[in-house]
Structures are given as structure tokens and as C-alpha cells.
Design a protein around this motif. Structure first.
Motif, mmCIF file in Angstrom:
data_model
loop_
_atom_site.group_PDB
_atom_site.id
_atom_site.type_symbol
_atom_site.label_atom_id
_atom_site.label_comp_id
_atom_site.label_asym_id
_atom_site.label_seq_id
_atom_site.Cartn_x
_atom_site.Cartn_y
_atom_site.Cartn_z
ATOM 1 N N ILE A 56 0.853 -1.183 0.000
ATOM 2 C CA ILE A 56 0.000 0.000 0.000
ATOM 3 C C ILE A 56 0.893 1.238 0.000
ATOM 4 O O ILE A 56 1.825 1.349 0.806
ATOM 5 C CB ILE A 56 -0.934 0.021 1.223
ATOM 6 N N VAL A 57 0.594 2.197 -0.898
ATOM 7 C CA VAL A 57 1.445 3.379 -1.012
ATOM 8 C C VAL A 57 0.688 4.692 -0.847
ATOM 9 O O VAL A 57 1.290 5.725 -0.566
ATOM 10 C CB VAL A 57 2.201 3.382 -2.354
ATOM 11 N N LYS A 58 -0.669 4.689 -1.023
ATOM 12 C CA LYS A 58 -1.456 5.921 -0.937
ATOM 13 C C LYS A 58 -2.766 5.665 -0.214
ATOM 14 O O LYS A 58 -3.286 4.551 -0.212
ATOM 15 C CB LYS A 58 -1.746 6.486 -2.334
ATOM 16 N N SER B 206 -15.419 7.201 3.774
ATOM 17 C CA SER B 206 -14.840 6.000 3.182
ATOM 18 C C SER B 206 -13.372 6.258 2.866
ATOM 19 O O SER B 206 -12.978 7.379 2.521
ATOM 20 C CB SER B 206 -15.586 5.622 1.898
ATOM 21 N N LEU B 207 -12.567 5.194 2.966
ATOM 22 C CA LEU B 207 -11.135 5.310 2.696
ATOM 23 C C LEU B 207 -10.772 4.508 1.455
ATOM 24 O O LEU B 207 -11.301 3.407 1.226
ATOM 25 C CB LEU B 207 -10.324 4.798 3.894
ATOM 26 N N PHE B 208 -9.840 5.071 0.658
ATOM 27 C CA PHE B 208 -9.345 4.401 -0.537
ATOM 28 C C PHE B 208 -7.829 4.252 -0.406
ATOM 29 O O PHE B 208 -7.130 5.194 -0.022
ATOM 30 C CB PHE B 208 -9.684 5.212 -1.792
ATOM 31 N N PHE B 209 -7.358 3.050 -0.735
ATOM 32 C CA PHE B 209 -5.930 2.763 -0.644
ATOM 33 C C PHE B 209 -5.401 2.369 -2.007
ATOM 34 O O PHE B 209 -5.977 1.504 -2.692
ATOM 35 C CB PHE B 209 -5.678 1.625 0.353
ATOM 36 N N GLY B 210 -4.294 3.007 -2.425
ATOM 37 C CA GLY B 210 -3.637 2.667 -3.681
ATOM 38 C C GLY B 210 -2.415 1.811 -3.423
ATOM 39 O O GLY B 210 -1.724 1.977 -2.418
ATOM 40 N N GLU C 252 -3.463 -1.050 -7.920
ATOM 41 C CA GLU C 252 -4.815 -1.374 -7.456
ATOM 42 C C GLU C 252 -5.338 -0.267 -6.544
ATOM 43 O O GLU C 252 -4.565 0.480 -5.943
ATOM 44 C CB GLU C 252 -4.793 -2.686 -6.673
ATOM 45 N N ILE C 253 -6.684 -0.197 -6.422
ATOM 46 C CA ILE C 253 -7.327 0.691 -5.459
ATOM 47 C C ILE C 253 -8.322 -0.140 -4.662
ATOM 48 O O ILE C 253 -9.183 -0.831 -5.219
ATOM 49 C CB ILE C 253 -8.019 1.884 -6.135
#
Length: 920
Positions: A296-298, A306-310, A315-316
Motif C-alpha cells: 500500500i502506497v497511498k 470511506s477510505l481508498f488505498f492505492g 490497485e485501489i
């Protein structure tokens, strides 16, 4: 992870922190000690089995452990020895040792024994023990054991062993003990049900575990509970009033084998084969994502929290407000470098495989921007401003249109907009650009460029996160404040800015700072709080929780759980080595050869070690304090010159300093540099000078005496050459010639006599004359004598080509005169005199040979004439030769040799060794 390399592959069985804050570790590979800096193996001779268990400590700080062969080991001053061996007859399949509240060593084996000070076994409990359970030591040092074979609860307290019978079905219930909030809790190890008969409180509820499960161990720190799964991982329960089974299993890939809560509140979990897990803050939770194995980088937050992880793989992943996790974007050929929310569109802005996309959370693509977008910010009138490598773009949220604005001129990293001054702030590779209605300039700070990683606008101010200068605050395009380490920040390298509630959160290269909008420090979030890494890639705040993305994974923590305890580091000087030998710190004076000093310090801590540094100074060498990291706790000074020094050191955490430790020492000067030595050397020097001068003066006096004697001998030689007898004879010869009317010979005689007198007088004040001049004097002298002797006398002088030398004057003539007077004068017939000069072995030899009557007959004549002493000139010449020998140290002297024909004397040879000087 502690000991990931040193303990890799070893099964850890027990952990203990001693009174000196060292950590002790038993394993299947022996005993280890961690002093806060390094893990080292403590070897023990005569150890039969390396698998060690049950670490305990006595009041003197000695450490004890044992193996299953009955060997009990004692470690004192890091030296391990076999303290006692339990006889085989007293050993069962399990052993445990404890010190009771009377400091007696109690052994739980086949039965319960006490080991006396004389190391004698005393039986305290004579019934056989069940070893499905272990002895438990309470916080008050009481020892507890439940023997299911006898259904007896055993307690050793105040030096007494007591038993109590309980009706418990041990086939179903396996009693264990723990303490929570200082209350003793007896529980069934299989089900975690509390056994009220063995508990001080029935109000505490333990987690409900399935009755079929017994493959776990229970650990507590008196507040929280760790339930370790024997197949891997653990559950953590924080609420001490009511425990519920959590949904997450932490450290799932590790088999946890033992537990320690140290004096700082760190939780240490020993594992099988992977070292020791250190949990400084149980409030931090490591987040595992089931949908990806990529890093995970972002992270970004939407309006609805809501949270989004890049990910690194493009991928997201979305975690909604209910905690549900879904993947909304699959892998691509690019890592997620930009992940921003667009609240007005309820959309997410990110860079994907098709350049840069603006997407609804439902995966509907809205627009794309060519190039690589680096940042986006709200502009005005429902417009957003984005910056790529090459251009600035407008994004109109009303119609979702992308419009090129202008060239960015330089590679860009961040963008911000001041809605009051109408200026755009752009972070580029060459510095911070500010351009608006009236100006377009490159901002310089103290003449230097400013590199901006993040730019935010809030409450009429622009906040600029810089790489070197901390946080810059602009108002109306003018710099108004700088927040940096001098104002309390952990670092001047700021990566990200987030606003949450009334505070500002700054990601630095040392952790996260939480500050008020006036710049006052509220919290520091770092290793001490439980952060797993300093390299923060991104972070977000949602519903009172901080989500942090580091290079070691994703963590979250409630902001209310973050505590910044006031910590003042402790420091000790553990050893001083001089010339590589450890010395007593009470010693302060050293000789000049002891000039290599090594100082070792210790600030023992696990919680704060990553945020502590040292400042040290050797007064006399270091002009200022020198900074060192926590791990570099050894300071070496080589070849210190003589002098007085003070070594000072302190440890620093945040803005708190430990007491300064100071050690004064002095390196003595070598004896040849001491004042006393200089005084003695001066006295000795003066004494040497005095002695030298004394002998020089004495030598000069002796030389003057010798020269006086020499001058006297020269005068004597002069007298010998100019004695009245010679002068009288010469005048008589001249008178005879005049009477005989032999005018020519008379004139020649007078001329030669005058020449001889002049030469003798000229040579009388000189030490050396030319060899040729001396030969001339001899020739003139012998010519005069030849006239006197008439036709009976002849002479010959042979020089053998000798030249370019000088010899003392008036040295040969007396011997020639002696030969004439005593050897030839009384001889009848032809009188012959020969003089020959010879060089032999760098010695000048003059041979004077006559065919006279010899020395014996000459002495007889002198006796008849009552002349009992030698000619005064010969004596003077001998004296002169001795003086010349003393002056010039050469082979100087005279020898006489008689010539005979049978018993008849035929002459004399005088061998004269003469000193000389070369002209060149």
C-alpha cells in the motif's frame, strides 16, 4: 522485530527484564542477553542440554534458569555456571523454579522442594505433582500451584506452604492463574471460564472461546490480555472490564511462545524461530488487506469517511464507513502515485493505466488528463487546478471538462491556490513559484531556493511543506512564519499537510507532528507511540482515527489513544577503556602512554530508543557538542596528547535532556616534557657546559704551556744554531781567509754566513716552513762547515722528490751539527755526511749518516774533557720532539744507530721522524 537476525530459527521459551533493565532470553539454543544495544549469547560450561526455561532473578541481580535435565544455572556478572543439579530421582517430566517471598529457591518437579543456602534439598510438599500446570508467582511474590492429582490448591507465602482442597473436575477443567487489575483470576485454560473458587473477583469477564479449542496460551500485563494461538498469531483484548473476541488475528505468521511486559509498558512476544515482537503501543493496529499482496502506497478519504488505498501494483481498495473492504480497481502497469478525492463530484482522482483518470467511486470514468498528474487543488467556482510534468490544467466540476491552462515550465510536484490573493503556488524542481494577477516570481529564502512537497490553503493562509526549511506560512503572498525544529517540530523535512478538526497534522521524515493552527505542539507520533516506520508514504484522518501508510504497511490508531508521556532519558557510563583495557572509573590520572580512550554509555530503553540521540563532548578536543545516534553508544579518541580533559555526555529525547555525565581525567606529560625535567635538564646542560668549558680551558692552558715550551725549544734551537762557538768558528774562518788574502772565498763565506743568519732569524717565529727552505738552510750551513773543514769534508742531501709540504724549522740542524762536532771532527781522513729524506707510510723520515768515530769513542773523548752531559741543543730538540708529538699526535721522535765494521766503529745514523703539513 527484536533479534530477527540473532535469534532467527531459535525457539524462544522465556523472557525476563532484570533490575538493570537488561533483557534475558532462554531458547532451544541457550541463553541470550540484550543490553539495549546488542544481543549476545551467554555460554555456560558443562551444559548438557541447550534448551533453557524459566528465567528468575534474586535480590542481588543474579539470573537463574534451568534445562529439563535438572541443571539449574546461575548467571553472575555475565558468567554462567551450573548452580545445582537436581538428582534424577527427584525429576519428573516437567520442572519449574521460583523464588518465594522469603528469597528461597523453590523447585517444582516430582514434588515441591526447597534448595537451602548450603544447596541441600528439603521437601516442602511430599505428594506427587501434576505437570499439566505450571507454578504461578503473583505480584506479591506468593507461589501458587493447583495439583489436580490431589485436587489441592497449593500456596507458598510468608515462608509457609498451605494447601486447600477444592472439588473441581480436573478432567474438564485445567486451572491456570493470571492477575488483572491486581486481582487474582483462576480460569479454565481450555475455555477461559473463570474459576470462582480460585479468583479474587467474579466481576471480570474473559473472552468467550469455543469449548472445543484448547490450542492457545493466555498472557496478561495486569490490564490487557493476549491470547496466543499455538498455530500462529494472537488476539489482543484491551478492555479489562468485559472482553470480547476480536475479529482480527494479529501476527498471524508468528507462533507466540512467551510474553513479557517491561518497565516501560512495552509488550514483548517471544516467537518460535522469528525473534521477539515488540509492541510499544497496543493502540496501534496493523491492517491486513485480503485483496492484495502488493504494498500500500497511498490513502485518500471521501466525504462519507470511506477510505481508498492505492497499491504499488496500481490497485485501489476501498474500506467503507462500515468497515467493509472491496477492490474497485485491478492491477495496472503503473503504481498509484496520486490519490485525491474530489468532494463536489464524490469522485476519486488518481493516475491509472490509461494516463490519469477521474472516476466515480462506482468505477465510472469521467475524464482523463494527458501526462502524469502530480497534484490537484480546489481553485474556485467549482473548478480544480491540476499540475502535470508539463502543464497546468483546469477541471470544471460542473461539466467535468479538462482544459489546458498554461505550461508549467518546470517539472512540478505540488500545487496550491490562495483564494484571497488570487495567487497560485507551484512546487517545482527549481523551487517554489508564486504567480498571480500582479506577479510571477521564484520565491527564495535567505537567497536559497525552496523545494515544496505539499501546499495547502486554510483560513486565509498558504501552508508550504518544504524539504529543508520546515513549514512556511504565507499571507497575502508574504512569508509570515516558519515552523521548524526550533519551534518543536521533529524535523525540518515536511512531506504532507492534513487539516483535521482544529489541528494541523504534518508528516515528517521522523514521524507525524500534530500542532495547533497557532503552531503549538500537541502530539508527536513516532516509534515511541507504536509507529512501525519513520518513512511515511501517506496518511489520512477519519472518524477520530489516524490511518498511516508506511513502507512497512498500514496502521491505524484512535487519536485518543496517542499519548505523549513526558520522558526524561536515563543515562549511565558503562565502561571506560584505556589502551583497550577496562579501567576503574575512580582512576583519573594516566601516564603519557595511556592515550587511547573509549567511552561506552547506555540509555536502556525499547520504547524510546528510535527517538533518542546522544550529545557528547571531550572538553579539550571538541569545541562543541557532537551528536550521535542511539545505536552508536561507543565514543573513541585515539592518541590524545598530554593534558587535562573532561568527557561529557547526555541523552536527548524530544526536548528533554538526561543529566550530564562527566568524567575528568588527566594524561601526564612524559618526564622529558615536565617542568622538573626542564629544570634538571637545564642544570645538567649547564653542568655539561661547565665541564666542557673547564676541560676546554684546561686544554687551552695545556696547549699554551706546550706552545710556550715549544717556543722555548725554538729559541733554544735558534741559540743552538746561533751559538757563540759556531759564530766564533765562522769569524775565525773568515779572518783566516782575509789573512791569506783569499778575498773571493772570504767574500763567499761572508755571503753564505749572512744568508744563513737571515734565514735562521726569518724562521725563528714560524711553526712550519717550506720543506725546500729547510733544505736550503741545511745546504748553506753545511757549505760553511765545508769551508771550515777544508778539503777533508763533503756532504750530500737527497730529497727524493719530496715537495709541497711544510716542516718545523730548526729541527734537523742540531743533529747535523752534533754529527760534525762529535762524529767527524775527531776523525782522520775523509769526512762524509749524508742527509736523506724519505716518505714511508705517511711518515717523513730524515736519515743523517756520518762516517765519524761513533758515539762510544765520542763519549770517551767527552769524559776525558770532563763534558759529562749532552749538548744542550740535543736535549732541547728531544724536548721539542716530545711537544710536537703531543701537539700533532703523529709518529715523531729520534733514533740512533751505530755503524760498525766488526768491533770497529765506522759511523752513526740518526733517524729523525718529523711532523709535516701538506700545503694543499
Amino acid at each position: 522485530m527484536l533479534g530477527a537476525e540473532e535469534l532467527m530459527g531459535f525457539d524462544i521459551y522465556d523472557l525476563h527484564q532484570d533490575s538493570q533493565l537488561n533483557y534475558w532470553i532462554t531458547s532451544d539454543n541457550g541463553l541470550y542477553k540484550f543490553d539495549g544495544y546488542e544481543i549476545k549469547n551467554i555460554e555456560c560450561e558443562k551444559m548438557i542440554d541447550n534448551s533453557l526455561f524459566n528465567l528468575i532473578e534474586d535480590k542481588q541481580g543474579n539470573i537463574y534458569c534451568h534445562n529439563l535435565n535438572g541443571q539449574i544455572f546461575q548467571v553472575k556478572n555475565d558468567t554462567c555456571k551450573v548452580y545445582f543439579t537436581i538428582p534424577d530421582s527427584l525429576i519428573k517430566n516437567n520442572i519449574s523454579i521460583k523464588f518465594d517471598d522469603q528469597e528461597r529457591l523453590i523447585i517444582f518437579s516430582k514434588k515441591i522442594y526447597q534448595l537451602s543456602n548450603e544447596k541441600e534439598i528439603l521437601t516442602l510438599y511430599d505428594k506427587e505433582l501434576d505437570h499439566n500446570h505450571s507454578a504461578y508467582k503473583t505480584l506479591t511474590d506468593s507461589l501458587l500451584f493447583y495439583n489436580t492429582l490431589e485436587n489441592e490448591f497449593i500456596q507458598i507465602s510468608n515462608g509457609q506452604l498451605t494447601t486447600r482442597s477444592l472439588e473441581i473436575d480436573f478432567k474438564v477443567i485445567f486451572p491456570n492463574f493470571m492477575e488483572i487489575e491486581n486481582k487474582l483470576i483462576g480460569f479454565n485454560r481450555n475455555t477461559l471460564e473463570i474459576i470462582k473458587k480460585l479468583s479474587d473477583s467474579s466481576s471480570i469477564e474473559l473472552p468467550n472461546m469455543p469449548s472445543s479449542r484448547s490450542d492457545f496460551r493466555i498472557y496478561t500485563d495486569n490490564k490487557s490480555i493476549w491470547v496466543a494461538n499455538l498455530t500462529g498469531g494472537a488476539y489482543f483484548y484491551k478492555d479489562t472490564g468485559h472482553f470480547t473476541l476480536p475479529s482480527n488475528l494479529v501476527f498471524e505468521k508468528n507462533i507466540i511462545s512467551c510474553f513479557l511486559s517491561d518497565h516501560e509498558g512495552n509488550s514483548l512476544l517471544g516467537t518460535f524461530g522469528k525473534g521477539i515482537i515488540v509492541v510499544p503501543n497496543t493502540g496501534f493496529q496493523d491492517i491486513q488487506f485480503d485483496f492484495t499482496n502488493s504494498e500500500i502506497v497511498k490513502v485518500a478519504k471521501m466525504k462519507n469517511e470511506s477510505l481508498f488505498f492505492g497499491t504499488q501494483a496500481g490497485e485501489i481498495i476501498k474500506i467503507d464507513s462500515l468497515g467493509k473492504t472491496i477492490k474497485i480497481v485491478e492491477k495496472s502497469n503503473k503504481r498509484i502515485e496520486l490519490l485525491k478525492s474530489i468532494p463536489e463530484l464524490n469522485a476519486l482522482f488518481f493516475n491509472g493505466k490509461n494516463d490519469n483518470l477521474l472516476s466515480y467511486s462506482n468505477n465510472k470514468n469521467l475524464a482523463s488528463i494527458p501526462g502524469s498528474v502530480k497534484d490537484v487543488c480546489y481553485f474556485e467556482n467549482h473548478k480544480y487546478l491540476t499540475v502535470s510534468n508539463s502543464y497546468l490544467y483546469w477541471l470544471d466540476s460542473n461539466n467535468v471538462k479538462i482544459k489546458k491552462s498554461r505550461s508549467s515550465n518546470f517539472r512540478s510536484y505540488s500545487i496550491g491556490y490562495d483564494s484571497l490573493s488570487k495567487s497560485i503556488y507551484q512546487g517545482t524542481a527549481v523551487g517554489l513559484r508564486i504567480f498571480g494577477l500582479k506577479n510571477d516570481r521564484l520565491f527564495l529564502l535567505n537567497g536559497k531556493d525552496v523545494l515544496a512537497d505539499d501546499i495547502k490553503f486554510s483560513d486565509g493562509k498558504i501552508y508550504v511543506a518544504t524539504k529543508r526549511h520546515g513549514l512556511l506560512l504565507f499571507e497575502n503572498d508574504s512569508l509570515i512564519e516558519i515552523w521548524s525544529t526550533s519551534t518543536g517540530l521533529m524535523s525540518n523535512k515536511i512531506k504532507l499537510i492534513k487539516f483535521y478538526e482544529d489541528d494541523i497534522f504534518l508528516a515528517t521524515d521522523n514521524g507525524i507532528n500534530r500542532i495547533t493552527k497557532s503552531g503549538e505542539l500537541v502530539q508527536s507520533i513516532n516509534y515511541t507511540n507504536g509507529l512501525n516506520a519513520k518513512n511515511i508514504l501517506d496518511f489520512e484522518l477519519s472518524r477520530g482515527m489516524l490511518w498511516i501508510v508506511t513502507n512497512k504497511g498500514v496502521q491505524n490508531i484512535l487519536l485518543s489513544e496517542i499519548r505523549n508521556d513526558v520522558y526524561t532519558p536515563f543515562l549511565e557510563l558503562t565502561s571506560i577503556k584505556v589502551n583497550d583495557k577496562t579501567i576503574d572509573t575512580a582512576k583519573h590520572n594516566f601516564n603519557y602512554e595511556n592515550n587511547k580512550f573509549v567511552f561506552e554509555i547506555a540509555s536502556k530503553t525499547l520504547k524510546y530508543r528510535n527517538d533518542i540521540h546522544y550529545e557528547f563532548q571531550l572538553v579539550g578536543v571538541d569545541e562543541e557538542w557532537v551528536t550521535s545516534t542511539y545505536e552508536n553508544n561507543v565514543f573513541e579518541y585515539k592518541s590524545l596528547p598530554p593534558g587535562a580533559y573532561t568527557f561529557k555526555v547526555r541523552s536527548v529525547y524530544d526536548s528533554n535532556y538526561s543529566d550530564v555525565i562527566a568524567y575528568d581525567f588527566k594524561i601526564q606529560k612524559p618526564f622529558w616534557l615536565k617542568t622538573s625535567f626542564f629544570i634538571l635538564a637545564a642544570i645538567f646542560f649547564l653542568l655539561i657546559v661547565f665541564i666542557v668549558l673547564y676541560f676546554q680551558i684546561r686544554k687551552q692552558k695545556n696547549k699554551l704551556l706546550i706552545e710556550n715550551k715549544f717556543n722555548k725549544t725554538q729559541l733554544t734551537a735558534l741559540k743552538s744554531q746561533m751559538n757563540p762557538h759556531f759564530i766564533f768558528n765562522s769569524l775565525n774562518s773568515i779572518q783566516d781567509l782575509i789573512l791569506q788574502q783569499d778575498k773571493e772565498n772570504a767574500y763567499n763565506y761572508i755571503s753564505k754566513f749572512a744568508l744563513l743568519v737571515r734565514k735562521i732569524l726569518n724562521h725563528s717565529d714560524r711553526e712550519f716552513i717550506d720543506f725546500e727552505e729547510e733544505v736550503d738552510v741545511l745546504s748553506v750551513y753545511l757549505s760553511l762547515e765545508e769551508l771550515r773543514f777544508k778539503n777533508d769534508f763533503s756532504f750530500q742531501i737527497k730529497t727524493n722528490g719530496i715537495k709541497d709540504i711544510e716542516i718545523p724549522p730548526m729541527l734537523i740542524q742540531p743533529f747535523v751539527e752534533n754529527a760534525l762536532k762529535h762524529g767527524l771532527l775527531h776523525k782522520k781522513g775523509a769526512k762524509i755526511l749524508g742527509i736523506e729524506f724519505i716518505f714511508k707510510n705517511e711518515t717523513l723520515i730524515c736519515k743523517i749518516e756520518d762516517n765519524g768515530i761513533g758515539r762510544k769513542k765520542s763519549n770517551e773523548i767527552k769524559q776525558r774533557q770532563h763534558k759529562l752531559h749532552d749538548s744542550f741543543s740535543i736535549k732541547s730538540i728531544n724536548t721539542r720532539l716530545e711537544i710536537l708529538k703531543e701537539l700533532y699526535g703523529k709518529d715523531v721522535g729520534v733514533d740512533f744507530e751505530d755503524l760498525t765494521d766488526g768491533d770497529l766503529a765506522t759511523g752513526t745514523i740518526v733517524i729523525l721522524k718529523i711532523p709535516f703539513k701538506r700545503r694543499f
